[in-house]
Design a protein around this motif. Structure first.
Motif, PDB file in Angstrom:
ATOM      1  N   PHE A 217       0.814  -1.222   0.000  1.00  0.00           N
ATOM      2  CA  PHE A 217       0.000   0.000   0.000  1.00  0.00           C
ATOM      3  C   PHE A 217       0.845   1.269   0.000  1.00  0.00           C
ATOM      4  O   PHE A 217       1.940   1.300   0.546  1.00  0.00           O
ATOM      5  CB  PHE A 217      -0.899   0.058   1.243  1.00  0.00           C
ATOM      6  N   VAL A 218       0.275   2.335  -0.582  1.00  0.00           N
ATOM      7  CA  VAL A 218       0.733   3.698  -0.299  1.00  0.00           C
ATOM      8  C   VAL A 218      -0.333   4.324   0.585  1.00  0.00           C
ATOM      9  O   VAL A 218      -1.496   4.430   0.184  1.00  0.00           O
ATOM     10  CB  VAL A 218       0.925   4.526  -1.591  1.00  0.00           C
ATOM     11  N   LEU A 219       0.042   4.675   1.811  1.00  0.00           N
ATOM     12  CA  LEU A 219      -0.879   5.370   2.711  1.00  0.00           C
ATOM     13  C   LEU A 219      -0.723   6.857   2.438  1.00  0.00           C
ATOM     14  O   LEU A 219       0.367   7.416   2.600  1.00  0.00           O
ATOM     15  CB  LEU A 219      -0.551   5.072   4.175  1.00  0.00           C
ATOM     16  N   ALA A 220      -1.808   7.482   1.997  1.00  0.00           N
ATOM     17  CA  ALA A 220      -1.754   8.886   1.592  1.00  0.00           C
ATOM     18  C   ALA A 220      -2.837   9.660   2.330  1.00  0.00           C
ATOM     19  O   ALA A 220      -3.905   9.124   2.632  1.00  0.00           O
ATOM     20  CB  ALA A 220      -1.978   8.996   0.077  1.00  0.00           C
ATOM     21  N   PRO A 221      -2.584  10.940   2.624  1.00  0.00           N
ATOM     22  CA  PRO A 221      -3.622  11.726   3.282  1.00  0.00           C
ATOM     23  C   PRO A 221      -4.813  11.917   2.341  1.00  0.00           C
ATOM     24  O   PRO A 221      -4.638  12.132   1.141  1.00  0.00           O
ATOM     25  CB  PRO A 221      -2.930  13.057   3.588  1.00  0.00           C
ATOM     26  N   ALA A 222      -6.021  11.816   2.895  1.00  0.00           N
ATOM     27  CA  ALA A 222      -7.240  11.987   2.098  1.00  0.00           C
ATOM     28  C   ALA A 222      -7.418  13.454   1.722  1.00  0.00           C
ATOM     29  O   ALA A 222      -6.880  14.354   2.374  1.00  0.00           O
ATOM     30  CB  ALA A 222      -8.444  11.503   2.893  1.00  0.00           C
ATOM     31  N   GLY A 223      -8.155  13.694   0.644  1.00  0.00           N
ATOM     32  CA  GLY A 223      -8.502  15.059   0.271  1.00  0.00           C
ATOM     33  C   GLY A 223      -7.624  15.663  -0.808  1.00  0.00           C
ATOM     34  O   GLY A 223      -7.691  16.859  -1.053  1.00  0.00           O
ATOM     35  N   PHE A 224      -6.798  14.810  -1.458  1.00  0.00           N
ATOM     36  CA  PHE A 224      -5.920  15.296  -2.527  1.00  0.00           C
ATOM     37  C   PHE A 224      -6.138  14.431  -3.776  1.00  0.00           C
ATOM     38  O   PHE A 224      -5.300  13.618  -4.150  1.00  0.00           O
ATOM     39  CB  PHE A 224      -4.457  15.282  -2.054  1.00  0.00           C
ATOM     40  N   PRO A 225      -7.314  14.606  -4.411  1.00  0.00           N
ATOM     41  CA  PRO A 225      -7.760  13.654  -5.434  1.00  0.00           C
ATOM     42  C   PRO A 225      -6.852  13.553  -6.652  1.00  0.00           C
ATOM     43  O   PRO A 225      -6.676  12.464  -7.201  1.00  0.00           O
ATOM     44  CB  PRO A 225      -9.155  14.169  -5.814  1.00  0.00           C
ATOM     45  N   ARG A 226      -6.258  14.666  -7.074  1.00  0.00           N
ATOM     46  CA  ARG A 226      -5.444  14.600  -8.307  1.00  0.00           C
ATOM     47  C   ARG A 226      -4.154  13.815  -8.061  1.00  0.00           C
ATOM     48  O   ARG A 226      -3.718  13.040  -8.916  1.00  0.00           O
ATOM     49  CB  ARG A 226      -5.133  16.015  -8.819  1.00  0.00           C
ATOM     50  N   THR A 227      -3.584  14.001  -6.879  1.00  0.00           N
ATOM     51  CA  THR A 227      -2.365  13.250  -6.560  1.00  0.00           C
ATOM     52  C   THR A 227      -2.683  11.767  -6.394  1.00  0.00           C
ATOM     53  O   THR A 227      -1.950  10.899  -6.894  1.00  0.00           O
ATOM     54  CB  THR A 227      -1.716  13.819  -5.276  1.00  0.00           C
ATOM     55  N   THR A 228      -3.779  11.467  -5.711  1.00  0.00           N
ATOM     56  CA  THR A 228      -4.184  10.064  -5.535  1.00  0.00           C
ATOM     57  C   THR A 228      -4.402   9.397  -6.882  1.00  0.00           C
ATOM     58  O   THR A 228      -3.940   8.272  -7.127  1.00  0.00           O
ATOM     59  CB  THR A 228      -5.472   9.998  -4.679  1.00  0.00           C
ATOM     60  N   GLU A 229      -5.094  10.088  -7.785  1.00  0.00           N
ATOM     61  CA  GLU A 229      -5.358   9.538  -9.121  1.00  0.00           C
ATOM     62  C   GLU A 229      -4.048   9.306  -9.878  1.00  0.00           C
ATOM     63  O   GLU A 229      -3.860   8.271 -10.538  1.00  0.00           O
ATOM     64  CB  GLU A 229      -6.269  10.507  -9.882  1.00  0.00           C
ATOM     65  N   MET A 230      -3.126  10.259  -9.785  1.00  0.00           N
ATOM     66  CA  MET A 230      -1.832  10.118 -10.453  1.00  0.00           C
ATOM     67  C   MET A 230      -1.080   8.889  -9.923  1.00  0.00           C
ATOM     68  O   MET A 230      -0.496   8.111 -10.698  1.00  0.00           O
ATOM     69  CB  MET A 230      -1.007  11.389 -10.229  1.00  0.00           C
ATOM     70  N   LEU A 231      -1.110   8.691  -8.609  1.00  0.00           N
ATOM     71  CA  LEU A 231      -0.425   7.532  -8.027  1.00  0.00           C
ATOM     72  C   LEU A 231      -1.063   6.231  -8.515  1.00  0.00           C
ATOM     73  O   LEU A 231      -0.365   5.276  -8.869  1.00  0.00           O
ATOM     74  CB  LEU A 231      -0.468   7.604  -6.493  1.00  0.00           C
ATOM     75  N   ARG A 232      -2.395   6.213  -8.557  1.00  0.00           N
ATOM     76  CA  ARG A 232      -3.089   4.994  -9.031  1.00  0.00           C
ATOM     77  C   ARG A 232      -2.763   4.724 -10.498  1.00  0.00           C
ATOM     78  O   ARG A 232      -2.559   3.584 -10.898  1.00  0.00           O
ATOM     79  CB  ARG A 232      -4.597   5.133  -8.788  1.00  0.00           C
ATOM     80  N   GLN A 233      -2.690   5.787 -11.305  1.00  0.00           N
ATOM     81  CA  GLN A 233      -2.348   5.608 -12.723  1.00  0.00           C
ATOM     82  C   GLN A 233      -0.936   5.061 -12.886  1.00  0.00           C
ATOM     83  O   GLN A 233      -0.625   4.408 -13.885  1.00  0.00           O
ATOM     84  CB  GLN A 233      -2.490   6.931 -13.476  1.00  0.00           C
ATOM     85  N   ASN A 234      -0.074   5.324 -11.896  1.00  0.00           N
ATOM     86  CA  ASN A 234       1.291   4.809 -11.922  1.00  0.00           C
ATOM     87  C   ASN A 234       1.415   3.434 -11.267  1.00  0.00           C
ATOM     88  O   ASN A 234       2.527   2.951 -11.053  1.00  0.00           O
ATOM     89  CB  ASN A 234       2.248   5.807 -11.262  1.00  0.00           C
ATOM     90  N   GLY A 235       0.260   2.842 -10.950  1.00  0.00           N
ATOM     91  CA  GLY A 235       0.265   1.457 -10.489  1.00  0.00           C
ATOM     92  C   GLY A 235       0.337   1.261  -8.989  1.00  0.00           C
ATOM     93  O   GLY A 235       0.515   0.126  -8.523  1.00  0.00           O
ATOM     94  N   TYR A 236       0.189   2.333  -8.216  1.00  0.00           N
ATOM     95  CA  TYR A 236       0.270   2.198  -6.760  1.00  0.00           C
ATOM     96  C   TYR A 236      -1.118   1.966  -6.173  1.00  0.00           C
ATOM     97  O   TYR A 236      -2.100   2.539  -6.624  1.00  0.00           O
ATOM     98  CB  TYR A 236       0.920   3.440  -6.139  1.00  0.00           C
ATOM     99  N   ASP A 237      -1.185   1.125  -5.148  1.00  0.00           N
ATOM    100  CA  ASP A 237      -2.437   0.815  -4.452  1.00  0.00           C
ATOM    101  C   ASP A 237      -2.554   1.788  -3.278  1.00  0.00           C
ATOM    102  O   ASP A 237      -1.904   1.626  -2.250  1.00  0.00           O
ATOM    103  CB  ASP A 237      -2.390  -0.638  -3.959  1.00  0.00           C
TER     104      ASP A 237
END
Length: 260
Positions: A217-237
């Protein structure tokens, strides 16, 4: 072969105390809500456990309002642990509180004796070196003493500089895998990550840079949708964790655990 930069079998956390309302903060953006922080902390611990890791959960320390941020007390490496020397006077006693737990899990424990100061939030261990950011909490003498200790274990330390107004080096960056770093543009612009693959957080989402890779997992702070989406597009859970209360005390994902 496991990757010691993000594949861990254990973690140490500490529950927030009611005194968290007296925690240090660079600017006052509100008093933390203990109930909400406890719920977020429980979600964080549960996510670490989901990976199969053992989580050592320590009791709250009322006399140390910032003690939930365990990362600043210790540097955990495969060869041993180094007890830090915090730059904030009110946090100095947290190291002694943590030491018995560290001695219970590590055979080799060393200590930053001073006069310098260094906090774990300024230290990023990558696949090839240990980056240490000079900041308001970490000084040149602290970096020098750490370098002497870890060079015994075969590690190279490279001193870098935390941007002005940023509390800790890792406030603005985190490790996604041995060669990939998530960073704010302002920190990456200093050139400190040359030779690494760097992913930038979205403009206006700088606080998302303090995430952690913990096993799958990547544990990320909630509320930053564009960064979360970018990480998911790069294959991170990505698992999003509510960090609103910790953020009032300049805290983030990495601060809340020691990982080894």
């Amino acid at each position: 072969m496991t990757d010691p930069t993000y594949e861990f079998s254990r973690a140490i956390t500490r529950r927030p105390a009611a005194s968290i309302t007296d925690g240090l903060r660079a600017e006052d953006i509100g008093t933390p809500d203990l109930g909400r922080m406890l719920a977020s902390h429980a979600h964080y611990v549960e996510t670490l456990k989901k990976t199969g890791a053992e989580v050592i959960e320590l009791a709250p320390l009322e006399s140390y309002p910032d003690a939930v941020f365990v990362e600043d007390t210790t540097l955990c490496l495969p060869q041993g642990a180094v007890m830090m020397r915090p730059g904030a006077p009110s946090r100095m006693g947290e190291v002694a509180e943590m030491e018995p737990t560290i001695r219970g899990v590590y055979d080799e424990v060393r200590q930053i004796a001073g006069p310098g100061h260094i906090e774990g939030g300024d230290i990023l261990v990558t696949g090839r070196e240990i980056l240490v950011g000079r900041s308001d909490r970490t000084d040149a003498a602290g970096v020098t003493e750490l370098t002497e200790i870890v060079s015994d274990w075969g590690h190279t330390v490279r001193e870098v500089f935390t941007p002005p107004g940023v509390l800790h080096f890792k406030t603005d960056c985190s490790l996604l895998d041995g060669e990939t770093i998530l960073s704010t543009k302002r920190l990456d612009a200093s050139g400190c990550f040359e030779g690494y693959r760097v992913l930038h957080v979205a403009e206006g989402e700088e606080a998302a840079a303090n995430s952690i890779r913990f096993n799958q997992f990547v544990l990320a702070p909630a509320g930053f949708p564009r960064t979360t989406e970018m990480l998911r597009q790069n294959g991170y859970d990505v698992v999003e964790i509510d960090n609103v209360e910790c953020a009032k005390l300049d805290g983030g994902m990495s601060c809340l655990s020691l990982r080894f």
